[in-house]
Design a protein around this motif. Structure first.
Motif, short mmCIF file in Angstrom:
data_model
loop_
_atom_site.label_atom_id
_atom_site.label_comp_id
_atom_site.label_asym_id
_atom_site.label_seq_id
_atom_site.Cartn_x
_atom_site.Cartn_y
_atom_site.Cartn_z
N GLU A 174 0.83 -1.21 0.00
CA GLU A 174 0.00 0.00 0.00
C GLU A 174 0.86 1.26 0.00
O GLU A 174 1.98 1.26 0.51
CB GLU A 174 -0.90 0.00 1.25
CG GLU A 174 -1.71 -1.25 1.45
CD GLU A 174 -2.95 -1.25 0.57
OE1 GLU A 174 -3.12 -0.30 -0.22
OE2 GLU A 174 -3.76 -2.20 0.68
N ASP A 175 0.29 2.34 -0.52
CA ASP A 175 0.96 3.64 -0.49
C ASP A 175 0.61 4.33 0.82
O ASP A 175 -0.31 5.16 0.89
CB ASP A 175 0.50 4.47 -1.69
CG ASP A 175 1.34 5.71 -1.86
OD1 ASP A 175 2.08 6.06 -0.91
OD2 ASP A 175 1.28 6.34 -2.93
N ASN A 228 2.03 6.58 2.49
CA ASN A 228 2.14 8.04 2.49
C ASN A 228 0.89 8.72 1.96
O ASN A 228 0.50 9.78 2.43
CB ASN A 228 3.35 8.48 1.66
CG ASN A 228 4.62 8.48 2.49
OD1 ASN A 228 4.55 8.45 3.73
ND2 ASN A 228 5.76 8.52 1.84
N ALA A 229 0.27 8.10 0.96
CA ALA A 229 -0.95 8.68 0.43
C ALA A 229 -2.05 8.64 1.48
O ALA A 229 -2.77 9.63 1.69
CB ALA A 229 -1.39 7.93 -0.83
N PHE A 230 -2.19 7.50 2.15
CA PHE A 230 -3.19 7.40 3.22
C PHE A 230 -2.96 8.47 4.28
O PHE A 230 -3.88 9.21 4.67
CB PHE A 230 -3.13 6.02 3.87
CG PHE A 230 -3.56 4.91 2.97
CD1 PHE A 230 -4.38 5.15 1.87
CD2 PHE A 230 -3.14 3.60 3.20
CE1 PHE A 230 -4.78 4.12 1.04
CE2 PHE A 230 -3.54 2.57 2.37
CZ PHE A 230 -4.36 2.84 1.29
N ASN A 237 4.45 15.32 2.64
CA ASN A 237 4.57 13.99 3.19
C ASN A 237 5.03 12.97 2.15
O ASN A 237 4.57 11.83 2.11
CB ASN A 237 3.22 13.57 3.77
CG ASN A 237 3.34 12.47 4.78
OD1 ASN A 237 4.40 12.32 5.39
ND2 ASN A 237 2.29 11.71 4.94
N ILE A 255 4.49 13.08 -1.03
CA ILE A 255 3.66 13.04 -2.24
C ILE A 255 3.92 14.30 -3.06
O ILE A 255 3.69 15.41 -2.57
CB ILE A 255 2.17 12.98 -1.87
CG1 ILE A 255 1.90 11.87 -0.86
CG2 ILE A 255 1.33 12.83 -3.11
CD1 ILE A 255 1.78 10.52 -1.45
N ARG A 289 -1.08 8.89 -7.34
CA ARG A 289 -0.96 8.22 -6.05
C ARG A 289 -2.13 8.56 -5.14
O ARG A 289 -2.67 7.69 -4.44
CB ARG A 289 0.36 8.61 -5.38
CG ARG A 289 1.57 7.93 -6.01
CD ARG A 289 2.86 8.38 -5.37
NE ARG A 289 2.98 7.97 -3.97
CZ ARG A 289 4.01 8.30 -3.20
NH1 ARG A 289 5.01 9.02 -3.71
NH2 ARG A 289 4.05 7.91 -1.95
N LEU A 290 -2.53 9.84 -5.16
CA LEU A 290 -3.67 10.22 -4.34
C LEU A 290 -4.95 9.55 -4.83
O LEU A 290 -5.76 9.04 -4.05
CB LEU A 290 -3.84 11.74 -4.34
CG LEU A 290 -2.78 12.52 -3.55
CD1 LEU A 290 -3.04 14.01 -3.64
CD2 LEU A 290 -2.75 12.06 -2.11
N LEU A 292 -8.89 3.32 -0.28
CA LEU A 292 -9.63 3.59 0.95
C LEU A 292 -11.12 3.31 0.78
O LEU A 292 -11.77 2.77 1.67
CB LEU A 292 -9.42 5.05 1.38
CG LEU A 292 -8.11 5.33 2.14
CD1 LEU A 292 -7.98 6.80 2.45
CD2 LEU A 292 -8.08 4.52 3.44
#
Lengths: 201, 201
Positions: A141-142, A144-146, B168, B170, B180-181, B188
């Motif tokens: 999983e990313d 950092n994006a979360f 962070n 990104i 990525r976002l 999510l």
DNA sequence: TGACAGTGTAACCGATTGGTTACATAATGT
DNA sequence: ACATTATGTAACCAATCGGTTACACTGTCA
């Protein structure tokens, strides 16, 4: 009177009060002088100009070190728990510190590079913590994006809590809303970090 | 010259340009007159004052109707998919519309009640969509808290993308960061809405 | 005593702000 | 042709802005 140090702190306290009440937009030399009850000539004498005044104000602050320290970081603590502590800490920090919100507002709207410096100090500790996650977690999983989305969400909701009572059905100014957000963050941490394990050698 | 309508649109276009370039903070009557190449007396004559000018500018905008319409809302579409479409739509909307970001900045920092009105119109459609979720989903989870955090996160990240290149880890200004976002949001939505089913009778 | 450095204030500067008054010109209806 | 209305500009207003100059007072050191 007759005491430079006392006068300086009076000026800086005036800055503090002014920012807390009106934000950075209306923070002029004249306003500071008026608020502090001090001749503005002294501001120029002691701080050179508006920029110098703001700089010593920002760099002399202890506020920026109130980062969530409650995050358990022992070896045996599961990552889910660490993440939960981190986010809940940020939630309390942002909602509990109006001056902090004012600084973030300032950073979002101004071009002053000083605002970036201050923001860096504000985020410093949090960045170290989130770095730990992406370094030590064994996952596809990313992370950092979360983390970015969640931290950003906390920031934004804290900011608009000064402007509106409710967002998307969540009462932002009441304990109930805070609790719902806190629970939501906890639940999300469970969903995200629940199955992650420490990176192997 | 000699044409009122044309002059009015010239003024409003000046407002538009000024906001896009400098934000709301430096939006004064004199600045608008200068930018539009029009005597400021005409602004007072046609719009009464700064407030009236801003009001007709804000209320005459079509921008606020560009809410993510791509959200599939057919009966058979699973909720997870709907949610994903909603959030990805908001992501593109926010990152793709600088003027929209300026308005949000304005709302976050000003006391002008007009900014609330405009924000209401901006959020109108999205609110309807998220309402659907909490109405129709059969779950114990606080869907509104999840949605608020995610929407807020998207808003905040879009806002600071104008001020810094990276958050962070990104990269906010590159396609990579956007991707990525986007993927993070999708993931999510999977975690949150994956197991939710439609509310029974 | 006198020279001198630090602390303080009042008054001013040019530039810019939101807002107004006075007046010239172009278009229109009778 | 004439009066009226709409469109436009220049000049002005008081208030505020960041910033400066000039001057009075207080202490300290010689």
């Amino acid at each position: 009177m007759g005491n430079r140090e006392e006068t300086e702190t009076r000026i800086l306290e005036g800055v503090d009060r002014l920012i807390r009440e009106k934000g950075f937009s209306s923070l002029g030399i004249n306003a500071v002088a008026r608020e502090s009850g001090v001749s503005k000539v002294l501001i120029y004498r002691y701080f050179e100009n508006r920029d110098g005044l703001l700089r010593t104000w920002a760099l002399g602050k202890h506020y920026w070190n109130d980062a969530p320290g409650g995050a358990p970081s022992g070896e045996g603590v599961p990552w889910q728990e660490r993440a939960t502590a981190l986010f809940e800490g940020q939630l309390d920090r942002l909602f509990g510190n109006p001056l902090l919100r004012e600084v973030i507002r300032w950073h979002l709207s101004s071009d002053d590079p000083l605002s970036r410096d201050v923001m860096d100090r504000i985020e410093e500790k949090g960045k170290g913590l989130t770095q730990e996650f992406s370094d030590n977690l064994d996952t596809q999983e990313d992370v950092n994006a979360f983390v970015s989305l969640l931290i950003g969400g906390i920031y934004y909701l804290a900011l608009i809590s000064d402007k509106t009572d409710q967002f998307n059905g969540i009462p932002l100014k009441s304990d109930e809303g805070r609790t719902r957000l806190r629970d939501g963050v906890t639940r999300l941490c469970g969903l995200i970090f629940g199955e992650m394990t420490k990176k192997g050698p």
